[in-house]
Design a protein around this motif. Sequence first.
Motif, PDB file in Angstrom:
ATOM      1  N   ARG A 269       0.842  -1.200   0.000  1.00 47.14           N
ATOM      2  CA  ARG A 269       0.000   0.000   0.000  1.00 47.14           C
ATOM      3  C   ARG A 269       0.872   1.244   0.000  1.00 47.14           C
ATOM      4  NH1 ARG A 269      -4.915  -0.916   4.385  1.00 47.14           N
ATOM      5  NH2 ARG A 269      -6.125  -2.414   3.151  1.00 47.14           N
ATOM      6  N   ALA A 283      -2.172   4.083  -3.866  1.00 47.76           N
ATOM      7  CA  ALA A 283      -2.006   2.884  -4.692  1.00 47.76           C
ATOM      8  C   ALA A 283      -2.040   1.659  -3.790  1.00 47.76           C
ATOM      9  CB  ALA A 283      -0.698   2.924  -5.470  1.00 47.76           C
ATOM     10  N   GLU A 284      -2.500   0.551  -4.366  1.00 49.65           N
ATOM     11  CA  GLU A 284      -2.552  -0.705  -3.618  1.00 49.65           C
ATOM     12  C   GLU A 284      -2.449  -1.857  -4.610  1.00 49.65           C
ATOM     13  OE1 GLU A 284      -5.288  -2.694  -0.097  1.00 49.65           O
ATOM     14  OE2 GLU A 284      -6.216  -1.300  -1.509  1.00 49.65           O
ATOM     15  N   ARG A 285      -1.612  -2.816  -4.308  1.00 51.86           N
ATOM     16  CA  ARG A 285      -1.480  -3.984  -5.159  1.00 51.86           C
ATOM     17  C   ARG A 285      -0.801  -5.104  -4.387  1.00 51.86           C
ATOM     18  NH1 ARG A 285       3.390  -2.883  -9.455  1.00 51.86           N
ATOM     19  NH2 ARG A 285       3.412  -5.173  -9.519  1.00 51.86           N
ATOM     20  N   LEU A 298       5.374   1.805  -8.673  1.00 50.64           N
ATOM     21  CA  LEU A 298       3.948   2.145  -8.652  1.00 50.64           C
ATOM     22  C   LEU A 298       3.747   3.484  -9.348  1.00 50.64           C
ATOM     23  CD1 LEU A 298       3.123   1.318  -4.926  1.00 50.64           C
ATOM     24  CD2 LEU A 298       2.546  -0.071  -6.918  1.00 50.64           C
ATOM     25  N   LEU A 300       1.875   6.925 -10.237  1.00 48.04           N
ATOM     26  CA  LEU A 300       0.933   7.810  -9.568  1.00 48.04           C
ATOM     27  C   LEU A 300       0.605   8.977 -10.486  1.00 48.04           C
ATOM     28  CD1 LEU A 300       2.622   8.131  -6.055  1.00 48.04           C
ATOM     29  CD2 LEU A 300       0.674   6.704  -6.642  1.00 48.04           C
TER      30      LEU A 300
END
Length: 885
Positions: A269, A283-285, A298, A300
């Motif tokens: 996260r 963001a989350e993955r 990530l 953005l």
Amino acid sequence: MKFLSLPKLMVALALSLLAGVAMAAAPSQLVIDQGWTFRLAPGNAQLGKHADAAPWHTATVPGTVHTDLLAHKLIPDPYVGAPEAGLQWIGLADWEYRIVFDAPQAAVGSARSDLVFEGLDTFAEVWLNGARVLDVNNAFRTWRVPVQGKLRAKGNELRIVFRSPIAKLLPQVQGMPVKLAGNYPSPYGDEPVDAMTGNFVRKPGYHFGWDWGPRYVTAGIAKPVVLQSWDTVRIDNLQLRQDRVSAERADIAAIASIDAVRAGGLALRLWQTAPDGKRTLAAERRVELKAGSNRIELPLHIDQPQRWYPHGYGAQPLYRYEVQLGDGQSAIAGATARTGLRSVELRREVDAKGKSFYFAVNGIPVFAKGANTIPFDMFQPRVHKAQLRHVLQSAVDANMNMVRSWGGGYYESDDFFDLADELGLMVWQDFMFGGGMQPAYDDAFRANVVQEARDQVRRLRNHPSLVLWCGNNEEEIAWKYWGHGKTMKEADPLLAERVWKGYVQLFGSDLRQVVAEEGGGIGYWASSPGDDLAEVANTPASGDMHYWEVWGNPAHPVTKYLEITPRFMSEYGLQAWPVQRTVDAFAARAEQGMATPVIEAHQKFMAGKGNERLLKYVREEFGEPADFAGFIYLSQVMQAEGIELAALHHRASRPFTMGSLYWQLNDVWPGASWSSVDWFGRWKALQFHARRFYAPVAVAALRDAKGTTTVSLLNDRLQPVRGELRLHVLGLDGKTLRDERKPVELAPLSATRFHDYVDADLLGKADPAATVAVFDLQVEGEPASRGAVYFVPAKQVKWSSAEPRAGLRAELHRDGAGLVLEVTAARLARAVWIDFGELDAELSDNALTLLPGERVRLRVTSAAAEGALRAALHVRSLADAVQAQ
């Protein structure tokens, strides 16, 4: 027994792994800073004369051997008096530091434990529980040592032995038939003058002495020692790479560098905290990690970002990001980083005269106004954030927007860059090469530097204030123009070719590649001054310049500054002594004089016998100082007026010239130097002048050696401004000879040449020795700007014989907001300086020129009582400091 099918078995194993991850402890950290001791290493040759350093003594970590010796009164204060020669043995000695510590249970039982050394200065052997675990050869690197399986729950012994860099390297250097050019030879006999070791070791170069500081070749644990432990993952670094930033949108890549103990899947996260404090999930993955190093990127996107600007061009909003690794609601590892969103580029545009050199931030061409910074102390660990804040705030208060962090010291701290981010100070950052020539032909030396560069670029790359990485200070021009290259080519052409090829490899290729790979888009410049390895360096046509033919040899008059018009002036300067109160801190009044031993010990300009060079410039303009106190004062007046002349010329030459960084902002110790803020943080006259000559809207009235005055109007604002320019020609007694006022309009981001005057245009038939022309620019919403033009050197001006000669009066009183000092002058008062003797007090302005009958109101801030301040108040002007003609 019931057997699971293969698919079910794999699911069960995965769930088991994730459960273990969720229950795993976050990485633990123990800062090992309490309980250290130190001693002169056994068997060292220095023991015979310094047996009192042989027993174990308590040590401060982070710290240095000099400051530890001082704390135990084993040496005198290195800054007071003239103890320098007697302290050179410290740099020839080996030193041992030791601590016994208990390891946390988490560290003993963790899958991974590392000892991390952020700064060991410099040649060091690290021993843990009797085993040698690390050899160090670079003070600028972070060293990480795996110690799992080597720790005990109780009584771990950590020893660090520091070897003298001089003793270690001298045999190698002396064995060279042809030696590399060094920087400043030692006058104390601790190493031969023809075999300097400083260029061969990756430690702060200024420790070996410079022309503004002493020679103290120190050693020690300069930065924290940390024990880090973890079972699952550790986030090593969070980079915030800015790929595109505009008013409409910012495209950023958040890149997490992760060290995983074993392969597995985790939830990642990324949280964003906007400048207004609002925190959102950005963001989350889910990520699959392999054992060892991982790099997770990530993307953005921020719509209508709040952009970061240099001081004077906008605000400095900062975004904070936090990355977390874990599963479910628990985080097992995290890291945070802060940045400001902006675009920055170094623009090199070809034109009819050569090639431009300027910085554009968010598309705005910024005229760089500022100064060079040197180390803030001889002993880096005792530099504190409040000290940094005071000096950098002083820069902003003087309307600066850039500092150049010079390459002969150390890479500045996170605190320094955090403050620069918050204050809007752009930072030009040199790599730590200050001069001379390095053994870059040696593959191992270059590899060591490359790792140093990666460590430092990764540490600093998120700071919006960082706008340029530069390979070195003055090494290219030293080789090309100071005789270094010529001398070596004559002595050994093959070695000379090898040395230069190594130089080009390191500064033209290796460091450029590191910045390209790690720097997040920040530009790289091979050497200052230079033209990025073009054949000709230090030229006004292209690149940046250092100009030292004023002050340095051949020591031209200051009006020579007006004949040098560079693209970007990154060094120029004039020396001065600090204020009397600072001189008193290291020399008793009986020890003060032009050539007394203590004063000479704090005057490090050896090339021109500093006080003789200072006196030359003082005499040329002002005449003979009345006494040593007058010499101190006149040195500051000379420095302030000379640098003002140069800086205003640079600004008036916009857009051909796009930067003016004088040498230097701060001091490393109390003494004579080119600084405008002394070691105690006290402003010299130059700092007060800088606030005026770097003001966003200003008038430049510059008279050259031939008697022509060029008047230019300067506007760094993003919008046009309107105001009034007044020309007032008057006698020293106040009699008006000419008074004209004209409305003026200044275009944005511009310098407008208003008019050229020969002396006769301004003087008419008036006596040049008793007349002054004053140009005053008034623009609504901006501080008034004044340029005073004199027609003869100050020593020829017909000051009054009355005492005080300018008829100065000063009254201190209190109003609703605090203390106010009102100062008036009956006659023209040039270079008015106000102080309170042994009392510290801050004035809202100083180093002033007052016209006859003019009154100024100054705010006074001091911890001293009003009565004490009134009793100590002293006001002088130029006419009071020179001997009567």
